[in-house]
Scaffold this motif. Sequence first.
Motif, PDB file in Angstrom:
ATOM      1  N   ALA A  18      -3.564  62.071 -37.163  1.00  0.00           N
ATOM      2  CA  ALA A  18      -4.435  63.151 -37.664  1.00  0.00           C
ATOM      3  C   ALA A  18      -5.894  62.721 -37.665  1.00  0.00           C
ATOM      4  CB  ALA A  18      -4.011  63.536 -39.076  1.00  0.00           C
ATOM      5  N   ILE A  19      -6.112  61.411 -37.834  1.00  0.00           N
ATOM      6  CA  ILE A  19      -7.470  60.886 -37.844  1.00  0.00           C
ATOM      7  C   ILE A  19      -8.174  61.218 -36.533  1.00  0.00           C
ATOM      8  CG2 ILE A  19      -8.830  58.757 -38.033  1.00  0.00           C
ATOM      9  CD1 ILE A  19      -6.390  57.602 -39.618  1.00  0.00           C
ATOM     10  N   THR A  20      -7.414  61.140 -35.423  1.00  0.00           N
ATOM     11  CA  THR A  20      -7.987  61.450 -34.108  1.00  0.00           C
ATOM     12  C   THR A  20      -8.551  62.859 -34.081  1.00  0.00           C
ATOM     13  OG1 THR A  20      -6.397  59.972 -33.043  1.00  0.00           O
ATOM     14  CG2 THR A  20      -7.477  61.591 -31.628  1.00  0.00           C
ATOM     15  N   PHE A  21      -7.814  63.816 -34.621  1.00  0.00           N
ATOM     16  CA  PHE A  21      -8.206  65.218 -34.501  1.00  0.00           C
ATOM     17  C   PHE A  21      -9.137  65.680 -35.615  1.00  0.00           C
ATOM     18  CE2 PHE A  21      -4.195  64.487 -32.387  1.00  0.00           C
ATOM     19  CZ  PHE A  21      -4.498  64.942 -31.121  1.00  0.00           C
ATOM     20  N   PRO A  74      -8.875  60.847 -20.648  1.00  0.00           N
ATOM     21  CA  PRO A  74      -9.258  62.265 -20.559  1.00  0.00           C
ATOM     22  C   PRO A  74      -8.971  63.047 -21.839  1.00  0.00           C
ATOM     23  CG  PRO A  74      -8.102  61.595 -18.569  1.00  0.00           C
ATOM     24  CD  PRO A  74      -7.987  60.455 -19.543  1.00  0.00           C
ATOM     25  N   MET A  75      -7.859  62.725 -22.527  1.00  0.00           N
ATOM     26  CA  MET A  75      -7.546  63.426 -23.774  1.00  0.00           C
ATOM     27  C   MET A  75      -8.617  63.157 -24.828  1.00  0.00           C
ATOM     28  SD  MET A  75      -4.181  63.183 -26.248  1.00  0.00           S
ATOM     29  CE  MET A  75      -4.809  61.986 -27.428  1.00  0.00           C
ATOM     30  N   GLN A  76      -9.017  61.888 -24.975  1.00  0.00           N
ATOM     31  CA  GLN A  76     -10.051  61.543 -25.948  1.00  0.00           C
ATOM     32  C   GLN A  76     -11.396  62.165 -25.563  1.00  0.00           C
ATOM     33  OE1 GLN A  76      -7.551  59.969 -28.515  1.00  0.00           O
ATOM     34  NE2 GLN A  76      -9.740  60.040 -28.891  1.00  0.00           N
ATOM     35  N   PHE A  77     -11.662  62.188 -24.257  1.00  0.00           N
ATOM     36  CA  PHE A  77     -12.890  62.820 -23.768  1.00  0.00           C
ATOM     37  C   PHE A  77     -12.908  64.293 -24.158  1.00  0.00           C
ATOM     38  CE2 PHE A  77     -15.593  64.977 -20.740  1.00  0.00           C
ATOM     39  CZ  PHE A  77     -16.662  64.107 -20.560  1.00  0.00           C
ATOM     40  N   PHE A  78     -11.766  64.949 -23.994  1.00  0.00           N
ATOM     41  CA  PHE A  78     -11.669  66.375 -24.320  1.00  0.00           C
ATOM     42  C   PHE A  78     -11.851  66.615 -25.821  1.00  0.00           C
ATOM     43  CE2 PHE A  78      -8.992  70.025 -25.612  1.00  0.00           C
ATOM     44  CZ  PHE A  78      -9.707  71.033 -24.979  1.00  0.00           C
ATOM     45  N   ILE A  88      -5.919  79.472 -37.926  1.00  0.00           N
ATOM     46  CA  ILE A  88      -6.229  78.453 -38.932  1.00  0.00           C
ATOM     47  C   ILE A  88      -4.948  77.689 -39.278  1.00  0.00           C
ATOM     48  CG2 ILE A  88      -6.919  78.070 -41.339  1.00  0.00           C
ATOM     49  CD1 ILE A  88      -8.848  80.440 -41.037  1.00  0.00           C
ATOM     50  N   GLY A  89      -3.860  78.414 -39.478  1.00  0.00           N
ATOM     51  CA  GLY A  89      -2.572  77.779 -39.758  1.00  0.00           C
ATOM     52  C   GLY A  89      -2.122  76.886 -38.625  1.00  0.00           C
ATOM     53  N   LEU A  90      -2.369  77.318 -37.361  1.00  0.00           N
ATOM     54  CA  LEU A  90      -1.981  76.523 -36.199  1.00  0.00           C
ATOM     55  C   LEU A  90      -2.773  75.219 -36.141  1.00  0.00           C
ATOM     56  CD1 LEU A  90      -0.421  76.174 -33.552  1.00  0.00           C
ATOM     57  CD2 LEU A  90      -2.260  77.415 -32.386  1.00  0.00           C
ATOM     58  N   LEU A  91      -4.083  75.292 -36.376  1.00  0.00           N
ATOM     59  CA  LEU A  91      -4.912  74.077 -36.320  1.00  0.00           C
ATOM     60  C   LEU A  91      -4.587  73.129 -37.464  1.00  0.00           C
ATOM     61  CD1 LEU A  91      -7.142  73.202 -34.265  1.00  0.00           C
ATOM     62  CD2 LEU A  91      -6.385  75.557 -34.044  1.00  0.00           C
ATOM     63  N   LEU A  92      -4.268  73.675 -38.636  1.00  0.00           N
ATOM     64  CA  LEU A  92      -3.820  72.804 -39.732  1.00  0.00           C
ATOM     65  C   LEU A  92      -2.471  72.163 -39.386  1.00  0.00           C
ATOM     66  CD1 LEU A  92      -4.762  74.870 -42.915  1.00  0.00           C
ATOM     67  CD2 LEU A  92      -5.932  72.879 -41.975  1.00  0.00           C
ATOM     68  N   ALA A  93      -1.627  72.910 -38.675  1.00  0.00           N
ATOM     69  CA  ALA A  93      -0.345  72.349 -38.209  1.00  0.00           C
ATOM     70  C   ALA A  93      -0.589  71.228 -37.205  1.00  0.00           C
ATOM     71  CB  ALA A  93       0.510  73.450 -37.578  1.00  0.00           C
ATOM     72  N   VAL A  94      -1.629  71.375 -36.369  1.00  0.00           N
ATOM     73  CA  VAL A  94      -2.008  70.313 -35.426  1.00  0.00           C
ATOM     74  C   VAL A  94      -2.324  69.028 -36.188  1.00  0.00           C
ATOM     75  CG1 VAL A  94      -3.850  69.535 -33.847  1.00  0.00           C
ATOM     76  CG2 VAL A  94      -2.854  71.815 -33.578  1.00  0.00           C
ATOM     77  N   ILE A  95      -3.151  69.166 -37.220  1.00  0.00           N
ATOM     78  CA  ILE A  95      -3.596  67.998 -37.989  1.00  0.00           C
ATOM     79  C   ILE A  95      -2.410  67.330 -38.696  1.00  0.00           C
ATOM     80  CG2 ILE A  95      -4.965  67.303 -40.003  1.00  0.00           C
ATOM     81  CD1 ILE A  95      -6.919  69.629 -39.107  1.00  0.00           C
ATOM     82  N   PHE A 124     -13.431  55.722 -46.225  1.00  0.00           N
ATOM     83  CA  PHE A 124     -14.422  54.787 -45.700  1.00  0.00           C
ATOM     84  C   PHE A 124     -15.441  55.536 -44.843  1.00  0.00           C
ATOM     85  CE2 PHE A 124     -11.550  51.885 -47.395  1.00  0.00           C
ATOM     86  CZ  PHE A 124     -12.006  50.579 -47.271  1.00  0.00           C
ATOM     87  N   ASP A 125     -16.281  54.780 -44.132  1.00  0.00           N
ATOM     88  CA  ASP A 125     -17.355  55.327 -43.319  1.00  0.00           C
ATOM     89  C   ASP A 125     -16.854  56.426 -42.382  1.00  0.00           C
ATOM     90  OD1 ASP A 125     -19.918  55.457 -42.048  1.00  0.00           O
ATOM     91  OD2 ASP A 125     -19.116  54.216 -40.433  1.00  0.00           O
ATOM     92  N   ASN A 126     -15.791  56.152 -41.683  1.00  0.00           N
ATOM     93  CA  ASN A 126     -15.204  57.127 -40.768  1.00  0.00           C
ATOM     94  C   ASN A 126     -13.758  56.698 -40.568  1.00  0.00           C
ATOM     95  OD1 ASN A 126     -14.912  57.781 -37.421  1.00  0.00           O
ATOM     96  ND2 ASN A 126     -15.560  59.442 -38.748  1.00  0.00           N
ATOM     97  N   LEU A 127     -12.814  57.589 -40.798  1.00  0.00           N
ATOM     98  CA  LEU A 127     -11.410  57.194 -40.849  1.00  0.00           C
ATOM     99  C   LEU A 127     -10.893  56.601 -39.548  1.00  0.00           C
ATOM    100  CD1 LEU A 127     -10.103  60.196 -42.938  1.00  0.00           C
ATOM    101  CD2 LEU A 127     -10.185  57.810 -43.658  1.00  0.00           C
ATOM    102  N   ILE A 128     -11.344  57.160 -38.393  1.00  0.00           N
ATOM    103  CA  ILE A 128     -10.849  56.637 -37.113  1.00  0.00           C
ATOM    104  C   ILE A 128     -11.328  55.206 -36.908  1.00  0.00           C
ATOM    105  CG2 ILE A 128     -12.752  57.475 -35.654  1.00  0.00           C
ATOM    106  CD1 ILE A 128     -10.502  58.224 -33.602  1.00  0.00           C
ATOM    107  N   GLN A 129     -12.523  54.891 -37.448  1.00  0.00           N
ATOM    108  CA  GLN A 129     -13.011  53.522 -37.369  1.00  0.00           C
ATOM    109  C   GLN A 129     -12.210  52.616 -38.299  1.00  0.00           C
ATOM    110  OE1 GLN A 129     -17.211  53.236 -37.992  1.00  0.00           O
ATOM    111  NE2 GLN A 129     -17.724  54.671 -36.366  1.00  0.00           N
ATOM    112  N   LEU A 130     -11.861  53.127 -39.479  1.00  0.00           N
ATOM    113  CA  LEU A 130     -11.145  52.321 -40.467  1.00  0.00           C
ATOM    114  C   LEU A 130      -9.820  51.807 -39.913  1.00  0.00           C
ATOM    115  CD1 LEU A 130     -10.613  51.150 -43.251  1.00  0.00           C
ATOM    116  CD2 LEU A 130      -9.829  53.404 -43.982  1.00  0.00           C
ATOM    117  N   VAL A 131      -9.038  52.684 -39.279  1.00  0.00           N
ATOM    118  CA  VAL A 131      -7.748  52.282 -38.726  1.00  0.00           C
ATOM    119  C   VAL A 131      -7.934  51.214 -37.654  1.00  0.00           C
ATOM    120  CG1 VAL A 131      -5.789  53.058 -37.361  1.00  0.00           C
ATOM    121  CG2 VAL A 131      -6.556  54.417 -39.285  1.00  0.00           C
TER     122      VAL A 131
END
Length: 562
Positions: A56-59, A280-284, A406-413, A474-481
Motif C-alpha cells: 500500500a505504501i507504493t500506491f 514501467p509500473m513504478q514509472f506509471f 472512491i471505494g475502488l481506489l481504497l480497495a486498491v490501497i 516517518f519522513d515518507n513511508l516508502i523510504q522507511l521500508v
Amino acid sequence: MQQIDWIVLGGTLLFIVLYGTYKTRGSKNVTDYLKGGSDAKWWTIGLSVMATQASAITFLSTPGQAFHDGMGFVQFYFGLPIAMVVICLVFIPIYHRLKVFTAYEYLETRFDLKTRTLTAILFLIQRGLAAGITIFAPAIILSAVLGWNLIYLNVIIGVLVIIYTVSGGTKAVSVTQKQQMAVIFAGMLIAFLLILNYLPLDITFSKALEIAGANGKMEILDFSFDFDNRYTFWSGIIGGSFLALSYFGTDQSQVQRYLSGKSVRQSQMGMIFNGLLKVPMQFFILLVGIMVFVFYQFNSSPLHFNPAAVEDVMASPYAQEYKDLVTEKNALDEQLISKQLAFTTTNSASEKELLKEEIQIINVTEDELREQSKAIIKKANPEAETNDKDYVFIHFILNNLPRGLIGLLLAVILSAAMSSTASELNALGSTTTIDLYKRNVGVRDDKHYVKASKWFTLLWGIIAILVACIANLFDNLIQLVNIIGSIFYGNVLGIFLLAFFIKYVKSKAVFTAAIITQAIIIYVWWIDLMPYLWLNLAGCALVMGIAIVLQSMLPKKENASE
C-alpha cells in the motif's frame, strides 16, 4: 464516502479473502503449505513477486513523492533488472537443485547451523518490522483522512490477511495476489484517465507533461555524484542493484514466491517478467503523481494535505496565523491558474518563456508557504507529523473521484497492503518453522510441521499488528521500508555471495564478520553517514572483506578442520 463506495470496498476485500481461503483449503503436507505444491506458472510467480513488493505504501507514497519531488525517484529501481538476471543465473538454480524450503537452509550446507540461524534471525527482525509498517501505512493515512479509528484499522487489515494466509499458506498468497494485482492495475489506470479528463479541455497529455517539465518535475536522470542526494542514477544502478539482489535473492518473502515454481525455467521466466514490468509500473505510478500535480496547477490545493495536522493547528492559538497563510495560498492559486492557462494557449516562444519563469516563481512561493505552514503546525503540536507526501494522492481520491470509484481506489490501497503483508507473514512463518523450530525439535510428521507453520504465521500476524499499533509516521513511508531493508540486506547478501563464490572462506570467519558488519552498518545509519541505498553496498562489501581477512588470519589447522 457514499454507500456505493462501502459496497465496492467491502465486496472487493471480502471476495479476495473468501476466494483465497476456498481455493487453498486443506493443505495437508509441508510442500503444499510452504511451497504451494511447487506447481506455479511463470505469470503467477511474476505477479506474486510484484504484489509482494508493491505494498500500500507504493500506491500512497509514490504519487506524493512525485507531486513534491518529481520523477527522480524512478532511479531507485534502475538496478532491479540487473539483479533479476543475476538471480536467474545464480540463485534460482542453486535453490531448486537443493530443494530448499527457505533461502537460509543453503547456508547450513555451505557453512554451519549458527550462520544459517543468524541470517534467519536477521531476516525475521527486519521483515517482522516491515510487516508492521505495511499494515500501519494505509491504516494511519486512512484514519487521518476518513476519521476511522487507527487501532481498529490496524486490527482489521491484519486479521483479514491472517485468515487466508494461515488457512492456505503459500498457495493462498499466490492465488489472492493475482486478484489483488488486477484490482490495483485497474484502479490506477482509471485514476490516471480521470485526472486527464479533469484537466481543462485544451490541456492534452503532451501539454500536461510540458507543464510538469516547466516546473522541474520531469527531471528523471541525475548523473551527479552528490552524496547528499538520495536518488541519482549511480545510487539507483549500484545501491539499487545490491538492494534488489538482497531483497529478491535472500529475503524469504520473495524467495518463497519463486520456490513455488513448477521448474527452474518457470521461476526464471517469472523473475524476468517482474524485471521487465516493475520499472514501467513504478514509472506509471510516479506519472499519476505528476498528473495530480498538473491537476492542482488548474485547481486549488490545500495548504497542507494531512487533515489531522490541520485540525490540530485550527484548534490551537495559532489558528489565525494559519488562516492568513491559507488566504495567501488562495490568492497564489488564482494567479497560478491564470498563468498556466496563458502558458498553454500562447504560441509565442518569448511569451511562453516569460510565463514559465513567472509560474516557477509562484510555485516556489507556494512551497515556501507550505514550509511556513509546517512550522506553525509544529508550534501547535510538537508531536504532529508535518510531512504530508503520503496524503497527497488519498486527498485527491476522496475529494475528486466520483462515487463508487472512491471505494475502488481504497480497495486498491488495502489490497496492496494485504498482498504484501500476506507474503511477509507467510515467509516469517516458514522461516521460523524450518530454520528455527524444525532444526531444534527433531523429526516429526508433515502434519505437525504444517500445524506449527500455521501457529507461527498467526504469531507473526499478531506481532505485525502490535508493531503497527505502536509505529510512528516517518519522513515518507516508502523510504522507511527501504531504509529498514537497507540496514540488514547488504550484510545478508554478502554472506550469500561468500557462500556462492568464495569457497575457501569458512563458517567461523563468516559468522564473526556478519556480527561485526551489522553493528557497523547500524552505527553508520544512526549517524547518517551516507544515503540509505549505499548501505546495501557498504554492508555487502564489509562482510565479504572482513570475512576474507579473518579467514586469512585463522591458523591453517583451524581452516582445514572447519
